[in-house]
Structure formats: structure tokens, C-alpha cells
Design a protein around this motif. Structure first.
Motif, PDB file in Angstrom:
ATOM      1  N   SER A  83     -19.845 -14.737 -12.049  1.00 22.33           N
ATOM      2  CA  SER A  83     -19.603 -14.578 -10.629  1.00 22.33           C
ATOM      3  C   SER A  83     -19.287 -13.138 -10.265  1.00 22.33           C
ATOM      4  O   SER A  83     -19.416 -12.730  -9.116  1.00 22.33           O
ATOM      5  CB  SER A  83     -18.470 -15.505 -10.175  1.00 22.33           C
ATOM      6  OG  SER A  83     -17.294 -15.201 -10.886  1.00 22.33           O
ATOM      7  N   LYS A 117     -35.870 -17.664 -10.664  1.00 20.36           N
ATOM      8  CA  LYS A 117     -35.173 -18.703  -9.910  1.00 20.36           C
ATOM      9  C   LYS A 117     -33.914 -19.084 -10.678  1.00 20.36           C
ATOM     10  O   LYS A 117     -33.771 -18.732 -11.852  1.00 20.36           O
ATOM     11  CB  LYS A 117     -36.081 -19.924  -9.746  1.00 20.36           C
ATOM     12  CG  LYS A 117     -37.343 -19.616  -8.973  1.00 20.36           C
ATOM     13  CD  LYS A 117     -38.227 -20.830  -8.865  1.00 20.36           C
ATOM     14  CE  LYS A 117     -39.489 -20.480  -8.099  1.00 20.36           C
ATOM     15  NZ  LYS A 117     -40.421 -21.585  -8.022  1.00 20.36           N
ATOM     16  N   PRO A 118     -32.999 -19.805 -10.056  1.00 21.10           N
ATOM     17  CA  PRO A 118     -31.761 -20.170 -10.747  1.00 21.10           C
ATOM     18  C   PRO A 118     -31.995 -20.897 -12.075  1.00 21.10           C
ATOM     19  O   PRO A 118     -31.252 -20.689 -13.035  1.00 21.10           O
ATOM     20  CB  PRO A 118     -31.043 -21.085  -9.750  1.00 21.10           C
ATOM     21  CG  PRO A 118     -31.524 -20.637  -8.425  1.00 21.10           C
ATOM     22  CD  PRO A 118     -32.971 -20.239  -8.649  1.00 21.10           C
ATOM     23  N   ASP A 119     -33.051 -21.693 -12.149  1.00 22.44           N
ATOM     24  CA  ASP A 119     -33.270 -22.480 -13.366  1.00 22.44           C
ATOM     25  C   ASP A 119     -34.006 -21.722 -14.469  1.00 22.44           C
ATOM     26  O   ASP A 119     -34.120 -22.220 -15.585  1.00 22.44           O
ATOM     27  CB  ASP A 119     -34.001 -23.786 -13.037  1.00 22.44           C
ATOM     28  CG  ASP A 119     -35.359 -23.561 -12.406  1.00 22.44           C
ATOM     29  OD1 ASP A 119     -35.601 -22.472 -11.859  1.00 22.44           O
ATOM     30  OD2 ASP A 119     -36.186 -24.490 -12.460  1.00 22.44           O
ATOM     31  N   PRO A 138     -26.666 -16.203  -5.722  1.00 27.81           N
ATOM     32  CA  PRO A 138     -25.513 -16.282  -6.633  1.00 27.81           C
ATOM     33  C   PRO A 138     -25.795 -17.149  -7.863  1.00 27.81           C
ATOM     34  O   PRO A 138     -25.323 -16.845  -8.953  1.00 27.81           O
ATOM     35  CB  PRO A 138     -24.400 -16.895  -5.786  1.00 27.81           C
ATOM     36  CG  PRO A 138     -24.802 -16.657  -4.381  1.00 27.81           C
ATOM     37  CD  PRO A 138     -26.306 -16.637  -4.379  1.00 27.81           C
ATOM     38  N   GLU A 139     -26.591 -18.203  -7.694  1.00 27.56           N
ATOM     39  CA  GLU A 139     -26.929 -19.058  -8.839  1.00 27.56           C
ATOM     40  C   GLU A 139     -27.752 -18.287  -9.859  1.00 27.56           C
ATOM     41  O   GLU A 139     -27.585 -18.480 -11.062  1.00 27.56           O
ATOM     42  CB  GLU A 139     -27.695 -20.294  -8.377  1.00 27.56           C
ATOM     43  CG  GLU A 139     -26.852 -21.278  -7.608  1.00 27.56           C
ATOM     44  CD  GLU A 139     -27.653 -22.467  -7.119  1.00 27.56           C
ATOM     45  OE1 GLU A 139     -28.771 -22.685  -7.616  1.00 27.56           O
ATOM     46  OE2 GLU A 139     -27.153 -23.176  -6.228  1.00 27.56           O
ATOM     47  N   ILE A 140     -28.621 -17.397  -9.411  1.00 27.71           N
ATOM     48  CA  ILE A 140     -29.409 -16.572 -10.334  1.00 27.71           C
ATOM     49  C   ILE A 140     -28.481 -15.626 -11.086  1.00 27.71           C
ATOM     50  O   ILE A 140     -28.594 -15.468 -12.301  1.00 27.71           O
ATOM     51  CB  ILE A 140     -30.495 -15.792  -9.579  1.00 27.71           C
ATOM     52  CG1 ILE A 140     -31.567 -16.762  -9.077  1.00 27.71           C
ATOM     53  CG2 ILE A 140     -31.112 -14.717 -10.460  1.00 27.71           C
ATOM     54  CD1 ILE A 140     -32.566 -16.148  -8.122  1.00 27.71           C
ATOM     55  N   CYS A 141     -27.543 -15.008 -10.372  1.00 22.27           N
ATOM     56  CA  CYS A 141     -26.610 -14.078 -11.025  1.00 22.27           C
ATOM     57  C   CYS A 141     -25.777 -14.784 -12.080  1.00 22.27           C
ATOM     58  O   CYS A 141     -25.616 -14.294 -13.200  1.00 22.27           O
ATOM     59  CB  CYS A 141     -25.702 -13.436  -9.992  1.00 22.27           C
ATOM     60  SG  CYS A 141     -26.563 -12.363  -8.837  1.00 22.27           S
ATOM     61  N   VAL A 142     -25.235 -15.935 -11.746  1.00 21.90           N
ATOM     62  CA  VAL A 142     -24.406 -16.680 -12.691  1.00 21.90           C
ATOM     63  C   VAL A 142     -25.266 -17.224 -13.826  1.00 21.90           C
ATOM     64  O   VAL A 142     -24.898 -17.144 -14.994  1.00 21.90           O
ATOM     65  CB  VAL A 142     -23.643 -17.814 -11.961  1.00 21.90           C
ATOM     66  CG1 VAL A 142     -22.919 -18.709 -12.954  1.00 21.90           C
ATOM     67  CG2 VAL A 142     -22.656 -17.223 -10.969  1.00 21.90           C
ATOM     68  N   GLY A 143     -26.450 -17.736 -13.501  1.00 21.31           N
ATOM     69  CA  GLY A 143     -27.345 -18.291 -14.517  1.00 21.31           C
ATOM     70  C   GLY A 143     -27.872 -17.254 -15.479  1.00 21.31           C
ATOM     71  O   GLY A 143     -28.241 -17.559 -16.606  1.00 21.31           O
ATOM     72  N   GLU A 172     -27.849 -19.682  -1.143  1.00 17.17           N
ATOM     73  CA  GLU A 172     -27.293 -20.384  -2.295  1.00 17.17           C
ATOM     74  C   GLU A 172     -28.018 -20.030  -3.593  1.00 17.17           C
ATOM     75  O   GLU A 172     -27.452 -20.150  -4.671  1.00 17.17           O
ATOM     76  CB  GLU A 172     -27.296 -21.899  -2.078  1.00 17.17           C
ATOM     77  CG  GLU A 172     -28.659 -22.524  -1.896  1.00 17.17           C
ATOM     78  CD  GLU A 172     -29.257 -22.378  -0.497  1.00 17.17           C
ATOM     79  OE1 GLU A 172     -30.473 -22.581  -0.375  1.00 17.17           O
ATOM     80  OE2 GLU A 172     -28.531 -22.038   0.450  1.00 17.17           O
ATOM     81  N   SER A 173     -29.256 -19.558  -3.535  1.00 12.27           N
ATOM     82  CA  SER A 173     -30.030 -19.270  -4.748  1.00 12.27           C
ATOM     83  C   SER A 173     -29.606 -17.976  -5.429  1.00 12.27           C
ATOM     84  O   SER A 173     -29.542 -17.911  -6.654  1.00 12.27           O
ATOM     85  CB  SER A 173     -31.525 -19.187  -4.435  1.00 12.27           C
ATOM     86  OG  SER A 173     -32.022 -20.427  -4.045  1.00 12.27           O
TER      87      SER A 173
END
Length: 50
Positions: free
Chosen positions: A45, A6-8, A35-40, A32-33
């Protein structure tokens, strides 16, 4: 062995020496999840959509 990424928790999971990638399951169903996983995960990006 596996666990949901997950993103977190993406960065933490990829910080283990023997982990070289993750399998994104249900999180990819939420626009929304993903891209957040990729960046996290440290991919930035640029990792999105490649």
C-alpha cells in the motif's frame, strides 16, 4: 513488447527477470484497479500515491 497490466497479472509480469516495471494503461482509469495493481505487484500500500 507489451501487454496490459491488470490487478490479476501484475505480480506475474514483474516476476520475469528482464521486466523492471510496467506501464499501466486503461486500468488507471478505474480508481479501484490502480491501487490493486500496486499492491499486487509487491509494492504494498506504500506504493500507492508515490
Amino acid at each position: 513488447m507489451g501487454a496490459p497490466v491488470k490487478p490479476d497479472n501484475a505480480a506475474r509480469m514483474l516476476s520475469f527477470a528482464d521486466v523492471h516495471g510496467v506501464l499501466v494503461g486503461g486500468a488507471n482509469l478505474h480508481a479501484e484497479s490502480f491501487p490493486e495493481i500496486c499492491v499486487g505487484s509487491g509494492g504494498g500500500s506504500d506504493a500507492v500515491g508515490t
